[in-house]
Design a protein around this motif. Sequence first.
Motif: not given
Length: 520
Positions: A22, A25-26, A122
């Motif tokens: 995560n 992606f962020s 993201d």
Amino acid sequence: MARRLFKNKKKNQKEQAIHKNNENFSRNLKKDLSENLNDIRTMLDSPNDLVIREFHINEHTCAIVYIDGLSDTTTIEENVLKNLEVIERKDQLAEEENSNLLALIHEELISITGIQNVDTMDELSLSLLSGGSVFLLDGVDRVLLLDTKKWESRSIEEPVSESLIRGPREGFVENLRTNMVMIRRQLRDPNLHFKTHEIGRRSKKKLVVAYISGIIHPDILKEVNRRLEAIDTDDAPESGFIEQWIEDSFLSPFPQIENSERPDKAASALTQGKFAIILDGTPFVLIAPATIGGTFQSPEDYYERWLIGTLLRGLRYLAAFLTMFLPALYIALVSYHQGMIPSQLAFSIAATRQGVPFPAFIEALLMATTMELLREAGARLPKTIGQTIGIVGGLVIGEAAVSAGIVSPVMVIVVALTAVASFTIPQYSVAISFRLIRFGFMLAAAFLGLYGIILAYIMVNIHIVNLKSFGVPYSAPFAPTFFKDWNDLLLRVPVPMLNRRPKYLQPEDNKAGDREGKQV
């Protein structure tokens, strides 16, 4: 103890891996173009369909990234690349700083309506995997997301599951935008609104709630949005997943949300004060709140004259009772209540049952199960073969069973009537529910005869009365009773008399066609 520690360690490693994924992606984009391109390749594992085209505008280095097959290459070439290669603008572009240059390209040079300016990986990945293209400029930690989606989709066709003799021939398709347009064509109302949700951690599919503000009750709208926001799943491949996530009772055999392929039916439900859920990738739109009376209604009821519509609706109610009760009544009368059968009919049944080795319950169970198998086989096979298997298979098996003395001819007639009656119910999911309940009634009749049927019927009614669909009683307008809504329940009164919306939905604008209704 050791096993518990191993499980906890494995769980922590899994959570760390998810957290790390995560974070990748962020995180924010970088100013260096090559690093951003490497991150994109790493994120997608350098697939063969990933297209990265680097070019220069004077000393400025740029890149266009998209996935072949999801993006419209013609739009990218005509509206992006050609505009950026205009010779007379190169001197001005050379004098601009990178940050100003990106804004200039955004505002003046790219002739695409849908453009977003974002700064996270993201948002970039979501646009890229949805068919959009990405414009990157060296020295700037922001990118432009270009709406260049284009992929193959099915053309608008007649609905397969809800065919009508009289009515519109177009049905929903798998494209979300097309389905929204089809509803807008039916309802040119400025109060028609679409609220967008994102479903699925990994699929990130678009889901839209359609409603008419000023008609739908605010509590119903608030509740459906709350349930949709609570969905936690990786993917929702079909609207049936959404239905099972947000329905009131997953233990009930009755569907608390209707589904339809027809835009006219969805539009009509919106004008009554209901909402529709449109999921990208499926032609089946969900409609709620649902009631038991609404499951017997068909759009064709309103396209024909009111006498014909009333007759058809009455036949559906009769067919529903035959579907649920006919085999059970046969079992109860033959096994326990022979005195209630007229003498001539009783003698005829006794003669046909002579030599049958099974009791009435086993006989009915065998034939009903065989009919369900034939129905399922016919639905899974190609259309031409499936129809042949269903008809020929039923005739051959029924005739062979009677000739072998396994079942009586009366039992074959009872099961055949039951199967034909189940086909008259407009909604497939409701017909399945009635077929399922039929086996419960058969079991009750085998143990207690007519008393068992009555007890089972009381239990079903208690369940229906207690069942709700987004706060609306499933048994309405039967119970609680709204007599004014009965003009479109058992009967279908003339259209000029259908001038009020269903009261059990508590619409804000109760009178149909009232232009002074509340608007939001």
